[in-house]
Design a protein around this motif. Structure first.
Motif, PDB file in Angstrom:
ATOM      1  N   GLU A  39      -7.199  -4.012  -3.291  1.00 40.59           N
ATOM      2  CA  GLU A  39      -5.833  -4.346  -3.729  1.00 40.59           C
ATOM      3  C   GLU A  39      -5.802  -5.764  -4.299  1.00 40.59           C
ATOM      4  O   GLU A  39      -5.085  -6.038  -5.270  1.00 40.59           O
ATOM      5  CB  GLU A  39      -4.866  -4.210  -2.553  1.00 40.59           C
TER       6      GLU A  39
ATOM      7  N   SER B 174       0.840  -1.193   0.000  1.00 44.07           N
ATOM      8  CA  SER B 174       0.000   0.000   0.000  1.00 44.07           C
ATOM      9  C   SER B 174       0.876   1.245   0.000  1.00 44.07           C
ATOM     10  O   SER B 174       1.808   1.294   0.794  1.00 44.07           O
ATOM     11  CB  SER B 174      -0.832   0.059   1.279  1.00 44.07           C
TER      12      SER B 174
ATOM     13  N   MET C 118      -1.041   0.745  -3.684  1.00 40.88           N
ATOM     14  CA  MET C 118      -0.844  -0.392  -4.581  1.00 40.88           C
ATOM     15  C   MET C 118       0.171  -0.096  -5.687  1.00 40.88           C
ATOM     16  O   MET C 118       0.237   1.016  -6.220  1.00 40.88           O
ATOM     17  CB  MET C 118      -2.194  -0.745  -5.211  1.00 40.88           C
TER      18      MET C 118
END
Ligand code: RIB
Length: 340
Positions: free
Chosen positions: A192, A167, A169
């Motif tokens: 994600e 994160s 992504m």
């Protein structure tokens, strides 16, 4: 694992100054909006996860970079018990910054990042002998990807258990080229997971909202060799799969009162998850029942995190989580050795 029963966790990642603007709604394109409150706090996914791990009882250390304007962040991390000997100050750059809007109508947020010193090249790279002092490595994606990949490769070669929370992504191309064989645990959210499936198996469709099907499809890709894939689902809890094919599902933690701020809840979950994992014997296969216990505790921690403002201040201690879980708390597990 050390004699005390806990591993030594290194987080290599980002550290930011978070500027929170409380707004009636997330600003629309072309709109100017006044905030009703403003605060400046410590943040950054890497630093948040290191603090969460320390609050969960880990021997947690953080490696990253700040500018001279971020000296107070070093003190903040130290205050939470995070080791900061690998936190570098780059006098040429400003500390990374996040502009965070918190919507009072939806309890949602939106974040704009300025990478600043998180992309500093001035710090000496972590060497394999340095990495071998740790048992677990936790990474995110707010520092240069080449650095993430290099540290991952060296840590894997040194025998550390490696965890990645990608994160924000990565791009499709970056995901397709990533060296997944170096990784043990992947922690993603559902969105994600969808991006990842597009990158690794374009054309494979799963029903919208069918988290187990999505996880199954991801496990049919190059991700099949990972020890575990954990997929968080916000208010729906978590679904996870182990290499042997076992799927574990746990519900969300209990939130008391209103949701005030979801910023950092995912980091709280990941820091707790990595910490609890680090208390388990590494040579024993993790059973689905143990994984379910670990995930329930991490989910409860994340639920408590949204009850308060901020990304670090709002993270509960292991003791708080244990009290909240009451009878649901799993006595007799290795994490009892953590300082709760
Ligand atoms: O995950 C929350 C974090 O994302 C914030 O602390 C902000 O700094 C951004 O990195």
């Amino acid at each position: 694992m050390t004699a005390s029963g806990r591993g030594k966790l290194l987080v290599r990642g980002s550290i930011n100054i978070d500027e929170f603007f409380v707004v009636p709604h997330i600003v629309r394109s072309g709109e100017t909006l006044s905030s009703t409150d403003f605060s400046r706090r410590a943040g950054g996914k890497g630093a948040n996860q290191a603090v969460s791990a320390a609050k969960a009882g880990a021997d947690a250390h953080f490696a990253g970079s700040i500018g001279e304007d971020g000296t107070w962040l070093r003190q903040t991390l130290e205050g939470y018990g995070v080791g900061v000997t690998l936190l570098h100050t780059d006098a040429q750059l400003s500390t990374g910054r996040a502009i965070i809007q918190l919507s009072t109508s939806t309890a949602d947020n939106s974040i704009v990042l300025n990478k600043g010193a998180n992309f500093s090249l001035a710090a000496p790279p972590l060497s394999p002998p340095q990495l071998s002092k740790y048992t677990h490595l936790l990474l995110q994606n707010e520092i240069p990807l080449d650095e993430t990949k290099r540290v991952l490769r060296d840590a894997h070669a040194a025998g550390l258990t490696t965890l990645l929370n990608p994160s924000p992504m990565l791009t499709r191309e970056e995901l397709a080229a990533f060296e997944w064989s170096q990784l043990d645990w992947l922690v993603i959210n559902e969105g994600e997971g969808e991006d990842l499936l597009l990158a690794l198996a374009d054309g494979v469709e799963t029903g919208k909202g069918d988290a187990k099907a999505l996880l199954g499809a991801l496990r049919a890709t190059v991700l099949r060799a990972l020890t575990g894939v954990i997929m968080t689902r916000g208010a729906e809890g978590v679904v996870a799969s182990l290499r042997g094919g076992e799927v574990v599902e746990v519900g969300p933690g209990k939130v008391v009162g209103e949701v005030k701020d979801t910023t950092g809840a995912g980091d709280c979950f990941t820091g707790f998850f990595a910490t609890l994992l680090s208390t388990l014997p590494r040579d024993e296969a993790l059973s689905p029942a143990t994984l379910a216990s670990v995930l329930s505790i991490a989910c409860q921690a994340a639920a408590m995190c949204v009850e308060k403002h901020g990304a670090m201040e709002s993270v509960p201690t292991l003791k708080d989580v244990k009290e909240r879980m009451g009878a649901q708390w799993d006595e007799g597990r290795p994490w009892e050795s953590l300082r709760a």
